[in-house]
Design a protein around this motif. Sequence first.
Motif, PDB file in Angstrom:
ATOM      1  N   GLY A  18       0.913  -1.250   0.102  1.00  0.00           N
ATOM      2  CA  GLY A  18      -0.070   0.109  -0.133  1.00  0.00           C
ATOM      3  C   GLY A  18       0.724   1.290   0.068  1.00  0.00           C
ATOM      4  N   VAL A  19       1.950   1.173   0.807  1.00  0.00           N
ATOM      5  CA  VAL A  19       2.802   2.517   0.996  1.00  0.00           C
ATOM      6  C   VAL A  19       3.627   2.688  -0.435  1.00  0.00           C
ATOM      7  CG1 VAL A  19       4.736   3.321   1.870  1.00  0.00           C
ATOM      8  CG2 VAL A  19       3.145   2.406   3.296  1.00  0.00           C
ATOM      9  N   LEU A  20       4.022   1.370  -0.770  1.00  0.00           N
ATOM     10  CA  LEU A  20       4.602   1.479  -1.993  1.00  0.00           C
ATOM     11  C   LEU A  20       3.912   2.200  -3.317  1.00  0.00           C
ATOM     12  CD1 LEU A  20       6.918  -1.617  -1.785  1.00  0.00           C
ATOM     13  CD2 LEU A  20       7.580   0.751  -1.965  1.00  0.00           C
ATOM     14  N   ARG A  21       2.816   1.626  -3.354  1.00  0.00           N
ATOM     15  CA  ARG A  21       1.794   2.014  -4.511  1.00  0.00           C
ATOM     16  C   ARG A  21       1.542   3.402  -4.378  1.00  0.00           C
ATOM     17  NH1 ARG A  21      -3.080   0.555  -3.959  1.00  0.00           N
ATOM     18  NH2 ARG A  21      -3.755   1.121  -5.826  1.00  0.00           N
ATOM     19  N   LYS A  22       1.247   4.019  -3.146  1.00  0.00           N
ATOM     20  CA  LYS A  22       1.037   5.389  -3.019  1.00  0.00           C
ATOM     21  C   LYS A  22       2.527   6.261  -3.566  1.00  0.00           C
ATOM     22  CE  LYS A  22      -0.487   8.847  -0.085  1.00  0.00           C
ATOM     23  NZ  LYS A  22      -0.923   9.169   1.396  1.00  0.00           N
ATOM     24  N   LEU A  23       3.449   5.885  -2.943  1.00  0.00           N
ATOM     25  CA  LEU A  23       4.724   6.521  -3.325  1.00  0.00           C
ATOM     26  C   LEU A  23       4.823   6.436  -4.890  1.00  0.00           C
ATOM     27  CD1 LEU A  23       7.150   5.259  -0.480  1.00  0.00           C
ATOM     28  CD2 LEU A  23       6.036   7.529  -0.805  1.00  0.00           C
ATOM     29  N   ALA A  24       4.579   5.259  -5.301  1.00  0.00           N
ATOM     30  CA  ALA A  24       4.845   5.210  -6.991  1.00  0.00           C
ATOM     31  C   ALA A  24       3.684   6.036  -7.783  1.00  0.00           C
ATOM     32  CB  ALA A  24       4.696   3.735  -7.423  1.00  0.00           C
ATOM     33  N   ARG A  25       2.849   6.270  -7.055  1.00  0.00           N
ATOM     34  CA  ARG A  25       1.979   7.410  -7.889  1.00  0.00           C
ATOM     35  C   ARG A  25       2.133   8.863  -7.752  1.00  0.00           C
ATOM     36  NH1 ARG A  25      -2.871   4.168  -5.466  1.00  0.00           N
ATOM     37  NH2 ARG A  25      -2.630   5.769  -3.509  1.00  0.00           N
ATOM     38  N   GLY A  26       3.097   8.857  -6.686  1.00  0.00           N
ATOM     39  CA  GLY A  26       3.623  10.185  -6.388  1.00  0.00           C
ATOM     40  C   GLY A  26       4.964  10.656  -7.164  1.00  0.00           C
ATOM     41  N   GLY A  27       5.412   9.667  -8.041  1.00  0.00           N
ATOM     42  CA  GLY A  27       6.559   9.732  -9.025  1.00  0.00           C
ATOM     43  C   GLY A  27       7.671   9.258  -8.225  1.00  0.00           C
ATOM     44  N   TRP A  28       7.837   8.503  -7.069  1.00  0.00           N
ATOM     45  CA  TRP A  28       8.865   7.902  -6.519  1.00  0.00           C
ATOM     46  C   TRP A  28       8.947   6.326  -7.231  1.00  0.00           C
ATOM     47  CZ3 TRP A  28      12.067   9.840  -2.709  1.00  0.00           C
ATOM     48  CH2 TRP A  28      11.617  10.854  -2.041  1.00  0.00           C
ATOM     49  N   ARG A  29      10.368   6.081  -7.691  1.00  0.00           N
ATOM     50  CA  ARG A  29      10.613   4.711  -8.111  1.00  0.00           C
ATOM     51  C   ARG A  29      11.340   3.807  -7.146  1.00  0.00           C
ATOM     52  NH1 ARG A  29      15.539   4.321 -10.758  1.00  0.00           N
ATOM     53  NH2 ARG A  29      16.338   6.129  -9.577  1.00  0.00           N
ATOM     54  N   TRP A  41      27.090   9.974  -3.634  1.00  0.00           N
ATOM     55  CA  TRP A  41      26.638   9.492  -2.428  1.00  0.00           C
ATOM     56  C   TRP A  41      25.277   9.996  -2.195  1.00  0.00           C
ATOM     57  CZ3 TRP A  41      27.654   7.417   2.120  1.00  0.00           C
ATOM     58  CH2 TRP A  41      26.762   8.175   3.221  1.00  0.00           C
ATOM     59  N   ASP A  42      24.640  11.395  -2.805  1.00  0.00           N
ATOM     60  CA  ASP A  42      23.532  11.775  -2.464  1.00  0.00           C
ATOM     61  C   ASP A  42      22.586  11.178  -3.780  1.00  0.00           C
ATOM     62  OD1 ASP A  42      21.080  13.242  -1.813  1.00  0.00           O
ATOM     63  OD2 ASP A  42      21.790  15.154  -2.460  1.00  0.00           O
ATOM     64  N   VAL A  43      21.548  10.466  -3.482  1.00  0.00           N
ATOM     65  CA  VAL A  43      20.657  10.099  -4.472  1.00  0.00           C
ATOM     66  C   VAL A  43      19.283  10.596  -4.375  1.00  0.00           C
ATOM     67  CG1 VAL A  43      21.900   7.746  -4.456  1.00  0.00           C
ATOM     68  CG2 VAL A  43      20.176   7.952  -3.038  1.00  0.00           C
ATOM     69  N   SER A  44      19.242  11.553  -3.706  1.00  0.00           N
ATOM     70  CA  SER A  44      17.917  12.117  -3.228  1.00  0.00           C
ATOM     71  C   SER A  44      17.295  12.611  -4.436  1.00  0.00           C
ATOM     72  CB  SER A  44      18.025  13.327  -2.153  1.00  0.00           C
ATOM     73  OG  SER A  44      18.786  14.172  -2.588  1.00  0.00           O
ATOM     74  N   SER A  45      18.135  13.143  -5.592  1.00  0.00           N
ATOM     75  CA  SER A  45      17.416  13.747  -6.766  1.00  0.00           C
ATOM     76  C   SER A  45      16.689  12.718  -7.685  1.00  0.00           C
ATOM     77  CB  SER A  45      18.460  14.422  -7.507  1.00  0.00           C
ATOM     78  OG  SER A  45      19.374  13.644  -7.781  1.00  0.00           O
ATOM     79  N   ARG A  46      16.873  11.394  -7.159  1.00  0.00           N
ATOM     80  CA  ARG A  46      16.508  10.327  -7.956  1.00  0.00           C
ATOM     81  C   ARG A  46      15.002   9.812  -7.665  1.00  0.00           C
ATOM     82  NH1 ARG A  46      22.116   9.331  -7.915  1.00  0.00           N
ATOM     83  NH2 ARG A  46      22.857   9.091 -10.075  1.00  0.00           N
ATOM     84  N   LEU A  50      13.504   2.433  -1.746  1.00  0.00           N
ATOM     85  CA  LEU A  50      14.203   1.079  -1.501  1.00  0.00           C
ATOM     86  C   LEU A  50      13.263   0.187  -0.460  1.00  0.00           C
ATOM     87  CD1 LEU A  50      18.054   1.847  -1.365  1.00  0.00           C
ATOM     88  CD2 LEU A  50      16.585   1.133  -3.351  1.00  0.00           C
ATOM     89  N   PHE A  51      12.792  -1.315  -0.836  1.00  0.00           N
ATOM     90  CA  PHE A  51      12.206  -1.781   0.064  1.00  0.00           C
ATOM     91  C   PHE A  51      12.533  -3.268   0.224  1.00  0.00           C
ATOM     92  CE2 PHE A  51      10.203  -2.589  -3.943  1.00  0.00           C
ATOM     93  CZ  PHE A  51       9.791  -3.808  -4.090  1.00  0.00           C
ATOM     94  N   GLY A  52      12.159  -3.938   1.199  1.00  0.00           N
ATOM     95  CA  GLY A  52      12.400  -5.302   1.325  1.00  0.00           C
ATOM     96  C   GLY A  52      12.263  -5.623   3.054  1.00  0.00           C
TER      97      GLY A  52
END
Length: 176
Positions: A18-29, A41-46, A50-52
């Motif tokens: 559920g959380v991942l689906r919502k984040l994906a709808r918000g543009g998160w990969r 080092w900084d990957v925030s712009s991407r 990550l999940f597991g």
Amino acid sequence: MTTVLPLHVVANSTDATGVLRKLARGGWRTREGFALPEPAWDVSSRQLVLFGRVADLETAKLAVYAAARGAGVVAICDPRGDVGRALRDDLARIGPLGAEDGETAEEKSDSPITTEQAALLARLADGETIAAAASAEYLSLRTANRRIASARKALGVATTREAVLAYIRLRKDGEA
């Protein structure tokens, strides 16, 4: 406005989905696993989440390290166990747990209902049946009914119809 890093510790894969689906709808990969192969080092712009499953302290360290580098984290583990408590404590030092992109933890608590309950009530307000709303949100009918019952209680109403009307009023007022 700075983007709030999504940091979640959930008890099971259903909640994670559920959380991942919502984040994906918000543009998160989203990507499974907590290792970051990228050299920067900084990957925030991407906008990477990550999940597991986190079963031991070594995996928890990887999740915290990824969050420190700017990746969102959705960790599946017992939040009351030793590993879960340590993970929650470490992630809380990086940012607010459970806050979504663009909101702070304080803003999240303004609504009397959760985002999952609001999603179900929004679908009901659009004319879907509970079964159809549950299916669209990847929930069992029983889970959807429990969430709607919790929403009724949080909104102080007796019926699902009243809960949908209360949700519509909240949405118009900008609180849902």
